[in-house]
Write a protein that holds these residues in place. Structure first.
Motif, mmCIF file in Angstrom:
data_model
loop_
_atom_site.group_PDB
_atom_site.id
_atom_site.type_symbol
_atom_site.label_atom_id
_atom_site.label_comp_id
_atom_site.label_asym_id
_atom_site.label_seq_id
_atom_site.Cartn_x
_atom_site.Cartn_y
_atom_site.Cartn_z
ATOM 1 N N SER A 126 -1.216 -43.783 16.070
ATOM 2 C CA SER A 126 -2.359 -44.485 16.650
ATOM 3 C C SER A 126 -3.162 -43.525 17.510
ATOM 4 N N ALA A 127 -4.330 -43.126 17.020
ATOM 5 C CA ALA A 127 -5.199 -42.239 17.791
ATOM 6 C C ALA A 127 -5.712 -42.933 19.047
ATOM 7 N N ALA A 128 -5.971 -44.225 18.964
ATOM 8 C CA ALA A 128 -6.491 -44.959 20.119
ATOM 9 C C ALA A 128 -5.458 -45.000 21.242
ATOM 10 N N ALA A 129 -4.183 -45.205 20.899
ATOM 11 C CA ALA A 129 -3.130 -45.259 21.915
ATOM 12 C C ALA A 129 -2.951 -43.905 22.583
ATOM 13 N N VAL A 130 -3.014 -42.837 21.795
ATOM 14 C CA VAL A 130 -2.896 -41.500 22.366
ATOM 15 C C VAL A 130 -4.033 -41.238 23.346
ATOM 16 N N LEU A 131 -5.237 -41.614 22.962
ATOM 17 C CA LEU A 131 -6.388 -41.411 23.847
ATOM 18 C C LEU A 131 -6.267 -42.264 25.108
ATOM 19 N N ALA A 132 -5.772 -43.494 24.966
ATOM 20 C CA ALA A 132 -5.635 -44.386 26.127
ATOM 21 C C ALA A 132 -4.638 -43.846 27.137
ATOM 22 N N LEU A 133 -3.662 -43.052 26.701
ATOM 23 C CA LEU A 133 -2.661 -42.499 27.612
ATOM 24 C C LEU A 133 -3.241 -41.486 28.587
ATOM 25 N N VAL A 134 -4.445 -41.019 28.325
ATOM 26 C CA VAL A 134 -5.086 -40.093 29.264
ATOM 27 C C VAL A 134 -5.240 -40.745 30.643
ATOM 28 N N LEU A 135 -5.507 -42.049 30.662
ATOM 29 C CA LEU A 135 -5.713 -42.741 31.940
ATOM 30 C C LEU A 135 -4.450 -42.758 32.794
ATOM 31 N N PRO A 136 -3.300 -43.284 32.328
ATOM 32 C CA PRO A 136 -2.118 -43.279 33.206
ATOM 33 C C PRO A 136 -1.634 -41.889 33.573
ATOM 34 N N VAL A 137 -1.754 -40.935 32.664
ATOM 35 C CA VAL A 137 -1.332 -39.567 32.989
ATOM 36 C C VAL A 137 -2.182 -39.005 34.123
ATOM 37 N N THR A 138 -3.486 -39.197 34.037
ATOM 38 C CA THR A 138 -4.384 -38.687 35.074
ATOM 39 C C THR A 138 -4.118 -39.357 36.416
ATOM 40 N N VAL A 139 -3.933 -40.674 36.402
ATOM 41 C CA VAL A 139 -3.700 -41.395 37.654
ATOM 42 C C VAL A 139 -2.373 -40.984 38.273
ATOM 43 N N TRP A 140 -1.317 -40.896 37.469
ATOM 44 C CA TRP A 140 -0.007 -40.529 38.014
ATOM 45 C C TRP A 140 -0.044 -39.136 38.628
ATOM 46 N N LEU A 141 -0.682 -38.199 37.958
ATOM 47 C CA LEU A 141 -0.760 -36.841 38.497
ATOM 48 C C LEU A 141 -1.578 -36.789 39.785
ATOM 49 N N SER A 142 -2.622 -37.598 39.865
ATOM 50 C CA SER A 142 -3.420 -37.614 41.093
ATOM 51 C C SER A 142 -2.642 -38.207 42.259
ATOM 52 N N LEU A 143 -1.733 -39.157 41.963
ATOM 53 C CA LEU A 143 -0.943 -39.786 43.021
ATOM 54 C C LEU A 143 0.263 -38.949 43.430
ATOM 55 N N PHE A 144 0.950 -38.374 42.437
ATOM 56 C CA PHE A 144 2.244 -37.764 42.723
ATOM 57 C C PHE A 144 2.377 -36.321 42.252
ATOM 58 N N GLY A 145 1.364 -35.789 41.635
ATOM 59 C CA GLY A 145 1.464 -34.419 41.144
ATOM 60 C C GLY A 145 1.754 -33.418 42.245
#
Length: 362
Positions: free
Chosen positions: A101-120
């Motif tokens: 699913s290309a759409a699901a892979v693209l959607a994962l950009v949001l949680p990855v970015t948010v998690w890194l901004s909070l806890f990276g």
């Protein structure tokens, strides 16, 4: 005889020119062709549930402060375990790849970015050499089977100032005896205590109960139990006085019917925040079991005035509870007017909490 002209020779081209002429249009069409193939194959239509789950995960982490606490303190529960939401990312990524699913892979950009901004920032070691003073705090546990061994373990850490919480009347003598050699100065107020290599003065209990005014005689039993759960003392250092608070906020409970019960903890946190706000001291340390992570909005009255040694100078998340498999940092060292130089977790004792320590500098 009529002469005929020989046929025209075909135009000569170099191999490089032929290659350029033959491939340039194909190259220009390649991204568009790949996109068309992806659309025709349904890669952007597969996995709508995975796509929605990825977007929801990112929004929960991004907007965690907007999750209401009115129903079962849901917001505080999410914020207590917020770092662990990152574990859903590889699970969703594996599902997206399995479903192609290309759409699901693209959607994962949001949680990855948010998690890194909070806890990276917690993933790197921010400690520095040196420091003027080392401090530690430990909820020793009312059911600790070996208080003497716990005390000796803490002495071996070599810290200068040591705070203990959940000291029972039965175990107090054991702690005082085992810590006396390394820490000649100490005070115990209720179930919390402070031991120091440096002189202590102006020691007193701190009332972190809610002030009910004329209704004080009818205050809830859990608020009455908050008595003797905090103290204030001044440590005499060669750089001037240092105000130290030791606190053990009320417990929290996860109940299937009531949800995340935090009433006692929240009342104590508000009262302690008011005490800290009224203290004009320039240099302040808070040591204790706050029964909550610093992401929890209930501790905002405290965290708005002091900053975490773990966030400033730690290495990793510094989880302290439960000792067998730590999933949350609820034991905290917070400072004002000081610079943390390091923050670390000590090895387990007989308690269900891990001790945490920090180095500080002027």
């Amino acid at each position: 005889m009529r002469q005929t002209s020989p046929p025209a020779a075909p135009p000569t081209t170099t191999p490089e020119a032929e290659a350029t002429r033959g491939t340039a249009p194909a190259r220009s069409r390649l991204p568009l062709a790949a996109l068309r193939r992806a659309v025709r194959s349904g890669a952007w239509k597969r996995g709508p549930v995975l796509t929605g789950a990825a977007l929801l995960l990112g929004l929960v982490m991004l907007l965690h402060a907007e999750i209401p606490n009115r129903i079962g303190s849901l917001g505080s529960l999410v914020e207590t375990f917020l770092p662990w939401f990152g574990l859903f990312v590889p699970v969703l990524a594996a599902g997206a790849l399995w479903r192609r699913s290309a759409a699901a892979v693209l959607a994962l950009v949001l949680p990855v970015t948010v998690w890194l901004s909070l806890f990276g920032g917690l993933l790197a070691d921010k400690s520095e050499p040196g420091g003027d003073l080392t401090v530690a705090t430990h909820n020793v546990g009312a059911d600790n089977p070996d208080p003497a061994g716990t005390a000796r373990h803490l002495v071996a850490s070599g810290v200068d100032v040591l705070a203990l919480e959940e000291i029972t009347a039965e175990d107090r003598t054991a702690y005082e005896k085992e810590l006396a050699g390394a820490y000649p100065y100490h005070t115990v107020q209720g179930t919390v205590g402070l031991w120091s290599r440096l002189p202590l003065s102006h020691t007193r209990p701190v009332d972190i109960r809610t002030d009910y005014g004329p209704l004080a005689d009818t205050k809830p039993a859990d608020v009455q139990a908050a008595d003797g759960r905090a103290l204030r003392a001044t440590v005499a250092t060669d750089r001037g006085p240092l105000v130290v608070y030791v606190a053990h906020l009320g417990s929290v409970r996860l109940n299937p019917r009531a949800g995340f019960w935090t009433d006692s903890r929240d009342r104590n946190a508000r009262a302690l925040g008011d005490v800290l706000a009224a203290d004009p001291s320039e240099r302040v340390i808070l040591l204790g079991d706050l029964n909550g992570s610093l992401d929890d909005r209930a501790l905002a009255g405290i965290t708005s005035q002091l900053h975490s040694t773990q966030d400033a100078a730690g290495d990793g998340f510094g989880f302290s509870w439960p000792a067998t498999f730590p999933v949350a940092r609820i034991d905290q060292i917070l400072v004002r007017g000081l610079e943390p130089t390091g923050s670390w977790v000590l090895s387990a004792t007989g308690s269900d909490h891990l001790p945490v320590a920090a180095g500080i500098s002027w």
